[in-house]
Design a protein around this motif. Structure first.
Motif, PDB file in Angstrom:
ATOM      1  N   ARG A   1     -21.083  43.949  24.311  1.00 38.14           N
ATOM      2  CA  ARG A   1     -20.555  42.594  24.538  1.00 38.14           C
ATOM      3  C   ARG A   1     -20.146  42.497  26.003  1.00 38.14           C
ATOM      4  N   SER A   2     -20.276  41.341  26.591  1.00 40.33           N
ATOM      5  CA  SER A   2     -20.003  41.193  28.020  1.00 40.33           C
ATOM      6  C   SER A   2     -18.577  41.599  28.396  1.00 40.33           C
TER       7      SER A   2
ATOM      8  N   ARG B   1     -29.175  43.278  27.770  1.00 46.99           N
ATOM      9  CA  ARG B   1     -27.743  42.966  27.936  1.00 46.99           C
ATOM     10  C   ARG B   1     -27.396  42.861  29.421  1.00 46.99           C
TER      11      ARG B   1
END
Length: 187
Positions: free
Chosen positions: A89-90, A145
């Motif tokens: 996740r960022s 990602r």
């Protein structure tokens, strides 16, 4: 002309008796333990007598210290495959902290460098493989990602890259106190 002189003169653009030559490879399985990686590298050097040694750690050594998981790939490259990314996740980019070069996989690689240097003559230059912060980021997050976060969350990614940059600088700084002759900076 010995190996060290040959490499130094070639890099300086001076004339040499012949071009320096070296080959390197990954050591699957042996790359998981410092003594085994050093042994495999030294045996390869002793067998072929290259002009310099480029140490080849597991390609994932920096990623593991951030929490990624890997496995040996079933191909001839000896490379390893990430099976679990550390950044999924960022927001996780902002949770990364600089690594200690003496601990974890980085520490094992550092010890392999030290052991390799101890078992080779001083005439043979030893070059450490160092992955750039961006290469490190790709290994802990995967390409998709990384590129998505470059576009959508650049500040978060920048935070993570700052921690990875500090980790890289710490590793290089620690190498200054060892008898390592240079680095191969992989970008």
């Amino acid at each position: 002309m010995n190996k060290r002189e040959r490499l130094q003169k070639a890099l300086a653009g001076e004339s040499v008796d012949r071009l320096p030559v070296a080959l390197w490879r990954h050591w699957p399985g042996d790359d998981q333990r410092a003594a085994d990686l050093a042994r495999a590298t030294v045996e390869f050097q002793n067998r072929y007598d290259w002009d310099f040694v480029r140490m080849m750690p597991a390609s994932t050594y920096t990623a593991l210290d951030c929490g990624a998981k890997d496995t040996r790939r079933n191909d001839c490259s000896g490379d390893r495959e990430i099976t679990k990314f550390a950044v999924t996740r960022s927001l996780e980019w902002t949770e990364l902290r600089p690594l200690d070069p003496a601990r974890g996989s980085s520490g094992r690689y550092f010890e392999a460098l030290r052991l390799t240097r101890q078992h080779l003559d001083e005439e043979t230059p030893v070059i450490a493989t160092i992955y750039s912060p961006l290469a490190h980021a790709e290994r802990i997050s995967g390409s998709a990602r990384l590129f998505r976060d470059m576009r959508t969350h650049p500040d978060r990614l920048r935070s993570g890259l700052s921690a990875l940059t500090e980790s890289t600088l710490r590793f290089i700084e620690a190498l200054k106190y060892e008898n390592i002759d240079g680095i191969c900076y992989v970008i």
